[in-house]
Write a protein that holds these residues in place. Structure first.
Motif, PDB file in Angstrom:
ATOM      1  N   VAL A   1       0.861  -1.170   0.000  1.00 38.41           N
ATOM      2  CA  VAL A   1       0.000   0.000   0.000  1.00 38.41           C
ATOM      3  C   VAL A   1       0.901   1.224   0.000  1.00 38.41           C
ATOM      4  CG1 VAL A   1      -0.156   0.138   2.520  1.00 38.41           C
ATOM      5  CG2 VAL A   1      -2.025   1.023   1.121  1.00 38.41           C
ATOM      6  N   GLY A   2       0.390   2.338  -0.466  1.00 38.09           N
ATOM      7  CA  GLY A   2       1.249   3.515  -0.500  1.00 38.09           C
ATOM      8  C   GLY A   2       0.471   4.797  -0.727  1.00 38.09           C
ATOM      9  N   VAL A   3       1.206   5.878  -0.839  1.00 38.70           N
ATOM     10  CA  VAL A   3       0.657   7.199  -1.133  1.00 38.70           C
ATOM     11  C   VAL A   3       1.418   7.754  -2.327  1.00 38.70           C
ATOM     12  CG1 VAL A   3      -0.103   7.710   1.217  1.00 38.70           C
ATOM     13  CG2 VAL A   3       2.250   8.210   0.564  1.00 38.70           C
ATOM     14  N   ARG A   4       1.137   9.002  -2.690  1.00 40.77           N
ATOM     15  CA  ARG A   4       1.897   9.664  -3.754  1.00 40.77           C
ATOM     16  C   ARG A   4       2.479  10.967  -3.238  1.00 40.77           C
ATOM     17  NH1 ARG A   4       2.016   8.119  -9.089  1.00 40.77           N
ATOM     18  NH2 ARG A   4       0.729   6.281  -9.478  1.00 40.77           N
ATOM     19  N   ALA A   5       3.632  11.283  -3.785  1.00 44.17           N
ATOM     20  CA  ALA A   5       4.205  12.592  -3.520  1.00 44.17           C
ATOM     21  C   ALA A   5       3.434  13.605  -4.363  1.00 44.17           C
ATOM     22  CB  ALA A   5       5.683  12.611  -3.890  1.00 44.17           C
ATOM     23  N   VAL A   6       3.221  14.799  -3.801  1.00 44.57           N
ATOM     24  CA  VAL A   6       2.472  15.836  -4.503  1.00 44.57           C
ATOM     25  C   VAL A   6       3.273  17.134  -4.474  1.00 44.57           C
ATOM     26  CG1 VAL A   6       0.261  17.036  -4.718  1.00 44.57           C
ATOM     27  CG2 VAL A   6       0.343  14.778  -3.632  1.00 44.57           C
ATOM     28  N   LEU A   7       3.391  17.766  -5.628  1.00 42.76           N
ATOM     29  CA  LEU A   7       4.032  19.077  -5.723  1.00 42.76           C
ATOM     30  C   LEU A   7       2.942  20.130  -5.576  1.00 42.76           C
ATOM     31  CD1 LEU A   7       6.543  20.836  -6.310  1.00 42.76           C
ATOM     32  CD2 LEU A   7       6.015  20.606  -8.740  1.00 42.76           C
ATOM     33  N   ILE A   8       3.080  20.991  -4.552  1.00 44.21           N
ATOM     34  CA  ILE A   8       2.041  21.982  -4.275  1.00 44.21           C
ATOM     35  C   ILE A   8       2.616  23.395  -4.296  1.00 44.21           C
ATOM     36  CG2 ILE A   8       0.635  20.397  -2.924  1.00 44.21           C
ATOM     37  CD1 ILE A   8       1.767  21.665  -0.383  1.00 44.21           C
ATOM     38  N   THR A   9       1.718  24.367  -4.355  1.00 43.41           N
ATOM     39  CA  THR A   9       2.117  25.764  -4.373  1.00 43.41           C
ATOM     40  C   THR A   9       1.007  26.596  -3.736  1.00 43.41           C
ATOM     41  OG1 THR A   9       2.908  27.572  -5.789  1.00 43.41           O
ATOM     42  CG2 THR A   9       1.127  26.222  -6.653  1.00 43.41           C
ATOM     43  N   ASN A  10       1.234  27.903  -3.652  1.00 41.75           N
ATOM     44  CA  ASN A  10       0.210  28.814  -3.156  1.00 41.75           C
ATOM     45  C   ASN A  10      -0.596  29.338  -4.335  1.00 41.75           C
ATOM     46  OD1 ASN A  10      -0.819  31.677  -2.348  1.00 41.75           O
ATOM     47  ND2 ASN A  10      -0.295  30.708  -0.412  1.00 41.75           N
ATOM     48  N   LYS A  11      -1.886  29.557  -4.138  1.00 41.39           N
ATOM     49  CA  LYS A  11      -2.748  29.976  -5.245  1.00 41.39           C
ATOM     50  C   LYS A  11      -2.367  31.344  -5.809  1.00 41.39           C
ATOM     51  CE  LYS A  11      -6.400  32.066  -2.381  1.00 41.39           C
ATOM     52  NZ  LYS A  11      -7.849  32.003  -2.031  1.00 41.39           N
ATOM     53  N   LYS A  12      -1.596  32.151  -5.043  1.00 40.48           N
ATOM     54  CA  LYS A  12      -1.244  33.488  -5.498  1.00 40.48           C
ATOM     55  C   LYS A  12       0.022  33.526  -6.353  1.00 40.48           C
ATOM     56  CE  LYS A  12      -3.530  35.904  -1.688  1.00 40.48           C
ATOM     57  NZ  LYS A  12      -3.377  36.878  -0.574  1.00 40.48           N
TER      58      LYS A  12
END
Length: 350
Positions: free
Chosen positions: A247-258
């Protein structure tokens, strides 16, 4: 007298309009030359988040010299989120089970991170329930791997008092298992991670399956049912010897909406269109998930990323918004100047 004042006012207005046009042109030129510096908060230097961050920074800069990504390390995904929300970073890497607010936007779902329970052959551990009474090395407190272990413990109803958990930095945890100082090591990590490959070259160490993935998803929907394919860590004498449920998860690249829509569009474009170069720097990038329109468990995407996913190019208005704005401003100034000059000539004729 009034005519003279009017003429002078008209001349000053015309000169002012020309001056503003020049200022606008200079500002547009400077913006086109400006380098956008973004801070990406990753993880510990020995970990895969840091390695991916370095690869992304290099490839993005190779394709667009106006975008510079600076990499900083951190201790855990929660710290990454706090730095992003505190505006001390513009980009961050987190796991897909992270709870984010509406100001935080996803750019891309990246490589899968699989639960690995690696144990010594002589420890008498054949499934996860056998870790009671054993010494288990975990990643540092607060890390995604550390937190996930306790979700497993809850699901499998393991007696906390019967497990001696030892949080350690990555390198020290691997060494402790090698040296027999612990019986097992739990880590959430991508497949074919170099440190795990090195660890599993030791014939005294094996991987334990983690089944019940579908049941675990009922408690934590961000989890994905996965497998560790036969031979993932050694092909000649296959390690593991058969496909293991996981079982696992995923890495996610995130940012700020601005953050600039155009900049995020460009990062997203390079992430997908320069994939081969990214894989050369970080092999797990080959497993980056293709975007689809299905819900992503609490994550919404940045408009710049959606511009790329939906059309492959930003709309004409979005891409040239600044130039269009400048043209409109200049046009209005020119119209005003022409009108003022016409009034001046009319007054002179009179």
């Amino acid at each position: 007298m009034k005519e003279s004042i009017f003429r002078k006012s008209s001349i000053f207005a015309a000169l002012g309009s020309i001056f503003l046009i020049i200022i606008f042109a200079i500002l547009l030129f400077q913006d086109n030359k400006r380098v956008h510096t973004l801070v990406l908060v990753t993880g510990q230097k020995e970990g895969q988040y840091y390695a991916f961050g370095q690869a992304l920074s290099k490839v993005v800069h190779n394709h667009n010299h106006r975008i510079k990504i600076e990499i900083i390390e951190s201790n855990d995904p929660q710290e990454n989120l706090e730095l992003l929300q505190g505006k001390k970073a513009e980009l961050a890497l987190v796991q897909s089970d992270t709870i984010v607010n509406n100001s935080t936007k996803a750019i891309a779902f990246l490589f899968p991170e699989v639960f690995h329970l690696m144990v010594r052959q002589d420890a008498g551990i054949n499934d996860i329930s056998d870790i009671e009474g054993k010494r288990i090395a975990l990643m540092s407190k607060g890390s995604g791997s550390y937190n996930m272990f306790w979700r497993l413990q809850e699901h499998y109803q393991l007696d906390v008092e019967q497990i001696k958990t030892i949080p350690l930095p990555i390198t020290e945890a691997h060494q402790a298992l090698e040296d027999g100082e612990v019986d097992g090591l739990f880590r959430v990590v991508s497949l074919e991670n170099p440190a795990v490959i090195q660890l599993l070259r030791n014939p005294q160490i094996k991987i334990i399956p983690i089944d019940q993935g579908a049941a675990l998803r009922l408690e934590l929907p961000a989890l994905e049912v996965m497998s560790i394919p036969k031979g993932s860590y050694h092909g000649a004498s296959p390690t593991p010897a058969e496909d293991l449920p996981a079982v696992g998860v995923r890495a996610v690249l995130i940012t700020n909406k601005k953050i600039s829509r155009e900049v995020i569009f460009e990062i997203t474009r390079i992430l997908y269109e320069a994939r081969n170069e990214l894989v050369q720097e970080f092999i797990q990038a080959a497993m980056i998930e293709q975007w689809d329109e299905s819900p992503h468990l609490g994550f919404t995407f940045h408009p710049g990323a959606l511009d790329y996913y939906n059309k492959g190019n930003p709309s004409f208005i979005v891409e040239y918004a600044e130039a269009i704005g400048l043209c409109l401003s200049v046009s209005m100034l020119l119209i005003s100047s022409v009108w003022q000059l016409r009034s001046w000539f009319t007054g002179k004729q009179k």
